[in-house]
Design an enzyme around this catalytic site. Sequence first.
Site, short mmCIF file in Angstrom:
data_model
loop_
_atom_site.label_atom_id
_atom_site.label_comp_id
_atom_site.label_asym_id
_atom_site.label_seq_id
_atom_site.Cartn_x
_atom_site.Cartn_y
_atom_site.Cartn_z
CG ASP A 90 -0.21 0.12 2.53
OD1 ASP A 90 0.69 -0.69 2.77
OD2 ASP A 90 -0.54 1.02 3.33
CD GLU A 152 4.04 1.42 7.08
OE1 GLU A 152 4.66 1.90 8.05
OE2 GLU A 152 3.81 2.06 6.04
#
Length: 445
Positions: A90, A152
């Site tokens: 991500d 994250e």
Amino acid sequence: MELPERVAGLMGQARSDLAELVSIPSVADPRQYPPEECARAAQWVLDAFAAVGFTDAHLAETADGSQAVVGSRPCGDPEAVTVLLYAHYDVQPPLDETAWRTPPFELTEVDGRWYGRGAADCKGNIVMHLTALRALGDDVPVNLKLVVEGSEEQGTGGLEDFVPKHADLLRADAVLVCDTGNAAVGRPAATVSLRGMVNVVVTVEALASEIHSGMFGGAAPDALAALVAMLAGLRDAEGNTTVSGLDNSQEWSGATYPEAQFRSDAGVVDGASLLGDGSVSDMLWARPSMTILGIDCPPVVGSAAAIVPRARARLNLRIPPGTDPAVAEKALTDHLVAAAPWGVHVAVETEATGSPFSAQTDGPAYRAIASAMEEAFGSPMVSLGQGGSIPLCNVFAETYPGAELILMGVEEPLALIHAPNESVHPREIEDMALAEALFLQRLTR
């Protein structure tokens, strides 16, 4: 063909891989981007690692709804060292797309660097892993495990919840946490210290509603002025963070961050002073640091001649190793309440806390990565701190107390992670992939 030549010969594929990954806008926030994009990135990662020997690679659902790519690649010797490879797919949102010199989700080369959101943080590290493994082929004398998470950047804790609940699945002797980077291009480093953090929102209320600044100003308490005074008191005249009860005198003992380089890396305007009475390294990695992230108050355009009845600010306090986040949270809350003038009402809401982290650097894996980096880069590895927080490191350390955690990666100051115009230098991918390959090839018990 020697290992350096094999890595160099794979850089064309590395660029193609990174271009494909960067083209997927995998921002793990459904308010900004559809969740299908993260799912697409997760599948890309799964397929890529399955192709390099992680034949059991699969998607694991985590508590925050994100999917982690999990897999293993045994070497055939159950007594061999086990290494866990970590990264995340991500990315941060692009922020102001007009500030980008290139399209944020299109890998573009400018002046020798590859630009695009996630090019360094952290898709460049995924490509680094893949390049190292392709260069090694079947010559990997360690057992490998893999986890590539998908939330994250959002900090919603999916993998932090997953790891202790699936401890045996990811258990390893060494963990390569590949979400940091080097001191500069060509200057290899391991990150050995991370600051923790306390995020709060402070709200100040002084009046029931807006009132005319001409009729009431001068006697009526002003919530915005009170908030400004409270925020100003969080630093002294030299710029040191001065939250009562927090130690502001510690010094950094690792590699230094030269002031001239920091000024250039941070884009400090001419004539502006750096903050604090310590060195740059002290201020970044060894001492508490307060940042005002945002303020809710009337904007200049459209504001009226009225006293502001309530205002609030979002604050980010970074804390060095040795500071308990619960202690820091109470210290900050107490400081803000005590600093409020004129008897205004103050409420402090904690959004999030995270513990600092300090790595152990006296084990065989750390010595092996230091040797591998020096050979790959031609210069010794140094030890850096990082002002940011990676809560997962504490979870790894608590879940696997005997494991060595090595924080490394392709990011460096010019990468501008989390900002417009993020980029990676391809030489960092190449040299770090070689260092990782050497490490995996030579690590033994």
